[in-house]
Design a protein around this motif. Structure first.
Motif: not given
Length: 337
Positions: A225-254
């Motif tokens: 599990p990465p501790s920081v995730i940069f979502e760099c796609v910007g398409m519908p559904g991608v952020l939701d999928e990133v959140m579902r796969q992220a580990a507890h306590g992860a930080r997501i930069m959109v």
């Protein structure tokens, strides 16, 4: 001037009046301008973006019944100075700047306003105070990429990374590569990059990623599990999928701007205690850092570049950006026919 204008949902070459620099502004001639995926999105979803901007104070301040000259990643040369300028940069000096003009306390977006033509035209008017001189070591095409590189600088700075962070970059377009470049500059110990495109994954490795992932064959979080995730796609559904796969306590930069309505299942974020931070954008310090890093060779973007084209080729080149096998950036030189 000649320009590739956006009008009635298409791009065509037309003759427009040369812009006139106002107080504190400089007239510049465009030497190179990068084609960005956001330009393609504006072309096809302009009305929706204009309506959103009117209600929410967004940057898309356009009258779509009139011509718009897109292009916000540019290198240009000084041609003339408007009134009340310091004239600190002589005629012929190569420059770049953040794509905004400040007049009477108001900020306008270059390439997103009818009266602020962008780099898909021969001439622009820019704020003198924001101009940065391009060093001799940096050619026009690479200097034009200061803007997307500054976006990566901003998001990495805003992430407030810790020394032990493991980072995942989702999406390897221009913003993903810019984030990767900024992460490498910060000497982050472990950088993973995920992209469906084999060409993009190989490009990420060439630009310093420690490991790449094909999400069609392997879950991006499968290696740990990465501790920081940069979502760099910007398409519908991608952020939701990133959140579902992220580990507890992860930080997501959109970092990927989804310019359409999107939906996320918020209980996932609540249950996992995720920290999700949306955009903003580069500050002057980020643009200056990107400019210096490119000029001093700390960041190299030559591998991003494809063909250099003229104005008549802009329409086809924008549509070609849909194919991830194509280069990250095509650059238009309006001085070419």
């Amino acid at each position: 001037m000649q320009a590739a204008i956006m009008e009635a949902g298409r791009i065509r070459v037309a003759e427009l009046a040369d812009p006139e620099p106002g107080p504190g502004e400089v007239l510049v001639r465009t030497r190179a301008c990068g084609l960005c995926a956001s330009d393609l999105h504006v072309l096809h979803h302009g009305e929706q973006l204009v309506q959103w901007s009117r209600h929410a104070g967004g940057p898309f301040d356009m009258d779509l019944s009139r011509p718009v000259v897109l292009g916000h990643e540019y290198c240009a040369e000084v041609v003339d100075h408007g009134p009340r300028t310091e004239r600190r940069l002589r005629t012929g000096t190569r420059v770049t700047s953040a794509p905004v003009v400040i007049r009477d306390g108001r900020v306008g977006a270059v390439g997103l306003c009818n009266d602020l033509p962008g780099g898909f035209g021969e001439y622009m008017r820019l704020s003198e105070d924001l101009l940065l001189e391009v060093p001799d070591a940096l050619d026009d095409a690479r200097a034009a990429l200061t803007e997307p590189v500054s976006v990566g600088m901003y998001y990495v700075r805003a992430a407030r990374l810790r020394h032990d962070d493991v980072v995942l970059v989702v999406g390897c377009g221009a913003i993903g590569l810019a984030v990767l470049a900024a992460l490498r500059r910060e000497k982050v110990r472990r950088i993973l990059v995920s992209d469906f495109s084999e060409e993009r994954r190989q490009l990420a490795l060439a630009n310093g990623a420690h490991s790449v992932i094909d999400p069609a064959a392997q879950a991006p979080m499968a290696d740990g599990p990465p501790s920081v995730i940069f979502e760099c796609v910007g398409m519908p559904g991608v952020l939701d999928e990133v959140m579902r796969q992220a580990a507890h306590g992860a930080r997501i930069m959109v970092a990927g701007w989804c310019l359409q309505t999107d939906h996320v299942f918020t209980p996932v974020a609540h249950t996992k205690g995720l920290i999700v931070q949306f955009g903003g954008g580069p500050a002057p310090e980020d643009f200056e850092t990107a400019h210096r890093a490119l000029g001093e060779g700390e960041i190299e973007v030559s591998s991003w570049l494809g063909a250099q084209i003229g104005l008549s080729e802009v329409a086809d080149a924008l549509e070609a950006m849909r194919d991830p096998a194509n280069p990250i950036r095509t650059v238009v030189d309006p001085r070419q026919s």
